[in-house]
Design an enzyme around this catalytic site. Structure first.
Site, short mmCIF file in Angstrom:
data_model
loop_
_atom_site.label_atom_id
_atom_site.label_comp_id
_atom_site.label_asym_id
_atom_site.label_seq_id
_atom_site.Cartn_x
_atom_site.Cartn_y
_atom_site.Cartn_z
N CYS A 134 28.87 -80.98 9.71
CA CYS A 134 27.57 -80.79 10.26
C CYS A 134 26.26 -80.51 9.98
O CYS A 134 25.90 -79.73 10.65
CB CYS A 134 26.51 -82.67 11.42
SG CYS A 134 25.52 -82.64 11.39
N CYS A 137 23.68 -79.17 11.67
CA CYS A 137 23.19 -79.60 13.02
C CYS A 137 24.24 -78.47 13.83
O CYS A 137 23.64 -76.72 14.59
CB CYS A 137 24.60 -80.21 13.63
SG CYS A 137 24.69 -81.84 13.61
N ASP A 138 24.52 -77.40 12.58
CA ASP A 138 25.31 -76.37 12.88
C ASP A 138 25.01 -75.47 11.68
O ASP A 138 25.66 -74.11 11.87
CB ASP A 138 27.23 -76.86 13.08
CG ASP A 138 27.47 -77.12 13.88
OD1 ASP A 138 27.20 -77.08 14.85
OD2 ASP A 138 28.18 -78.23 13.57
#
Ligand code: NDP
Length: 314
Positions: A134, A137-138
């Site tokens: 992701c 997300c990261d």
């Protein structure tokens, strides 16, 4: 034991749209969110193709809005994971967090799909230490660094473009000599100077040490040559697997694990159980098609419950 009228498993666009329709029909639905409340859109950035948002909308925001809309009409949203089901009798049995059994008159399965991994050991070794599925997300953790993305569909194109804004360079690893992504998204990738595409290339190994990922050994599948690139992050964008493990042996599925529904409906092989969204759709897999099928699921459940009630009256 808790008894509910309509139990919806999953909280993506399909689950919440089913909830909006079921709630407005007076069916007092209960949503169990699953392990990723809001579903896959919470891991995406801008959604530009959902009709009605000319300037696009942020994925997590869209899911917050959908939840609010469902709750406004009386949907109860519970944070819990459905760990098993028993559809052999009626009412339908659903177990939450391995301990609480809920009895439901109708169940709408909207568990969606999850990211796929390559299946190489180094991927697991460096999970959360440089390997991610992701980018949204990261990606922030890799700002100012070089990263790699594997895949060639819209997800890979979207994630590469997103990461190119944070990272010094993005290596896009494509196993064939063409991408499957839509033309407009491919164009964005090709027009971004700090994305380098490695065509006909596979991931041989993810390299690293105690600090996490340090590089990737690539395999040219035309020549068999191997070479190493230096990256700190390795992002997977190679598609998804339907979240249907808990329904094995109960719902009929295709060979890839997608729930089979009666054509033109959301009905499964079990009476009173309906499947909506990505869990039953290996072809379109869009937020808008998931939402549309969520609506169908609620209408099918409403019809089913009305027929059941009529049976009782007669
Ligand atoms: P797709 O299934 O479309 O693409 C998966 C990609 O991963 C393919 O290019 C495939 O390669 C590649 N791949 C699969 N396995 C491997 C492997 N072992 N090694 C290397 N590469 C591999 O998945 P996506 O997640 O990209 O998209 C799913 C759906 O979601 C699509 O319908 C897409 O349009 C949609 N989507 C839309 C977005 C948007 O509009 N904003 C954003 C993201 C997704 P190959 O081509 O060789 O098979």
């Amino acid at each position: 034991m808790e008894k509910v009228n309509v139990l919806i498993i999953g909280s993506g666009p399909a689950g919440y749209t089913a909830a909006i329709y079921a709630a407005r029909a007076g069916l007092t639905p209960v949503v169990y969110t699953g392990g990723q409340p809001g579903g896959q859109l919470t891991t995406t950035n801008d959604v530009e193709n959902f009709p009605g948002y000319p300037d696009g909308i942020n994925g997590p925001q869209m899911m917050i809005d959908l939840q609010k809309q469902a709750e406004r009409f009386g949907t109860k949203v519970n944070y819990g994971l459905v760990t098993s089901v028993d559809f052999s009798g009626y009412p339908l049995k659903v177990v939450i967090d391995e301990k609480d059994t809920v009895l439901a008159e109708a169940v709408i399965v909207a568990t969606g799909a999850s990211a796929k991994y390559l299946g190489i050991p180094s991927e697991e070794k460096f999970a959360n230490r440089g390997v991610s599925a992701c980018a949204v997300c990261d990606g922030y953790f890799y700002r100012g660094k070089e990263v790699a993305v594997v895949g060639a569909g819209d997800s890979a194109a979207e994630e590469s473009t997103y990461l190119s804004k944070l990272c010094t360079k993005v290596h896009l690893i494509v196993r064939r000599d063409e991408m499957r992504a839509s033309k407009i998204m491919q164009q964005r990738v090709l027009n971004t100077p700090n994305i380098e595409i490695h065509w006909n290339t596979e991931t041989d190994e993810i390299l690293g040490d105690e600090s996490g990922v340090t590089g990737v050994r690539l395999l040219d599948n035309k020549t068999g040559n191997k070479r190493e690139i230096s990256v700190r992050g390795f992002f997977l964008a190679i598609g998804h697997k339907p979240n249907t493990d808990i329904f094995k042996g109960q719902l009929t599925m295709d060979e890839a694990g997608y729930v089979k529904v009666v054509s033109g409906s959301t009905r499964t092989n079990v009476e009173g159980v309906f499947a909506v969204g990505d869990v039953a759709d290996r072809v379109y897999r869009q937020a808008i098609t998931a939402a549309g099928s969520g609506c169908m699921g609620a209408l099918d459940a409403e019809k089913f419950l009305a027929a059941k009630e009529a049976e009782v009256v007669h």
